[in-house]
Design a protein around this motif. Sequence first.
Motif, short mmCIF file in Angstrom:
data_model
loop_
_atom_site.label_atom_id
_atom_site.label_comp_id
_atom_site.label_asym_id
_atom_site.label_seq_id
_atom_site.Cartn_x
_atom_site.Cartn_y
_atom_site.Cartn_z
N TRP A 18 -2.23 -15.29 6.96
CA TRP A 18 -2.21 -16.14 8.28
C TRP A 18 -1.72 -14.94 9.32
CZ3 TRP A 18 0.91 -16.83 12.38
CH2 TRP A 18 2.37 -16.33 12.16
N THR A 19 -2.42 -15.27 10.62
CA THR A 19 -2.14 -14.33 11.79
C THR A 19 -2.62 -15.03 13.09
OG1 THR A 19 -2.92 -12.36 12.78
CG2 THR A 19 -4.76 -13.30 11.83
N GLU A 27 -8.30 -5.42 10.72
CA GLU A 27 -8.15 -4.06 10.96
C GLU A 27 -6.83 -3.10 10.31
OE1 GLU A 27 -8.24 -2.87 15.25
OE2 GLU A 27 -10.62 -3.65 15.35
N ALA A 28 -6.02 -3.94 10.42
CA ALA A 28 -4.71 -3.50 9.96
C ALA A 28 -4.68 -3.42 8.28
CB ALA A 28 -3.72 -4.40 10.09
N HIS A 29 -5.46 -4.45 7.71
CA HIS A 29 -5.70 -4.47 6.16
C HIS A 29 -6.27 -3.06 5.82
CE1 HIS A 29 -3.55 -7.97 4.96
NE2 HIS A 29 -4.36 -8.72 5.76
N LYS A 33 -2.19 -0.64 6.66
CA LYS A 33 -0.95 -1.22 7.49
C LYS A 33 -0.82 -2.71 7.34
CE LYS A 33 -0.94 2.48 10.87
NZ LYS A 33 -1.69 3.03 11.76
N GLY A 34 -1.63 -3.37 6.39
CA GLY A 34 -1.71 -4.73 6.41
C GLY A 34 -0.59 -5.13 5.20
N ALA A 35 -0.99 -6.00 4.28
CA ALA A 35 -0.07 -6.35 3.27
C ALA A 35 -0.01 -5.19 2.13
CB ALA A 35 -0.71 -7.81 2.71
N LYS A 39 -3.22 -2.84 0.33
CA LYS A 39 -3.12 -1.35 0.67
C LYS A 39 -4.01 -0.59 -0.38
CE LYS A 39 0.33 1.70 2.45
NZ LYS A 39 1.59 2.21 2.72
N SER A 40 -3.70 -0.78 -1.65
CA SER A 40 -4.34 -0.05 -2.66
C SER A 40 -5.74 -0.71 -2.96
CB SER A 40 -3.52 0.02 -3.86
OG SER A 40 -3.24 -1.26 -4.45
N ARG A 41 -6.11 -1.79 -2.30
CA ARG A 41 -7.30 -2.32 -2.50
C ARG A 41 -8.34 -2.37 -1.46
NH1 ARG A 41 -3.09 -4.93 -5.38
NH2 ARG A 41 -3.70 -5.51 -7.53
N ARG A 42 -8.37 -1.41 -0.87
CA ARG A 42 -9.16 -1.32 0.46
C ARG A 42 -10.73 -0.91 0.04
NH1 ARG A 42 -6.18 2.46 4.27
NH2 ARG A 42 -5.55 3.34 2.30
N PRO A 43 -11.66 -1.12 0.82
CA PRO A 43 -11.85 -1.78 1.99
C PRO A 43 -11.72 -3.40 1.64
CG PRO A 43 -13.76 -1.09 1.52
CD PRO A 43 -13.05 -0.47 0.44
N VAL A 44 -11.19 -4.18 2.51
CA VAL A 44 -11.12 -5.58 2.48
C VAL A 44 -12.35 -6.30 3.37
CG1 VAL A 44 -8.73 -5.78 1.63
CG2 VAL A 44 -9.29 -6.48 4.12
#
Length: 87
Positions: A18-19, A27-29, A33-35, A39-44
């Motif tokens: 949620w945000t 963008e953070a994900h 810099k997201g959850a 972090k290791s599953r980018r891009p989302v």
Amino acid sequence: MNYTYIVRCRDGTLYTGWTNNLEKRIEAHNSGKGARYTKSRRPVKLVYYEEFETKEEAMSREYAIKHMKKNKKEMLLQKTFPLDTEK
């Protein structure tokens, strides 16, 4: 406005959060810099979101979605975005 959202990670898994700023959060994900999970599953890719007036409503919906089995989440996505077949 507050949002509950689902992103599909590079490995096909789903992440729910949620945000109050959807664009900034995605963008953070994608910048790492997201959850921790994403972090290791980018891009989302944003595949689902709902709007709410209050933070509490968004958080409550996030909780409910996080407790759904993956097949229920996929059904939710197909109802909302039937053309989102990319997994």
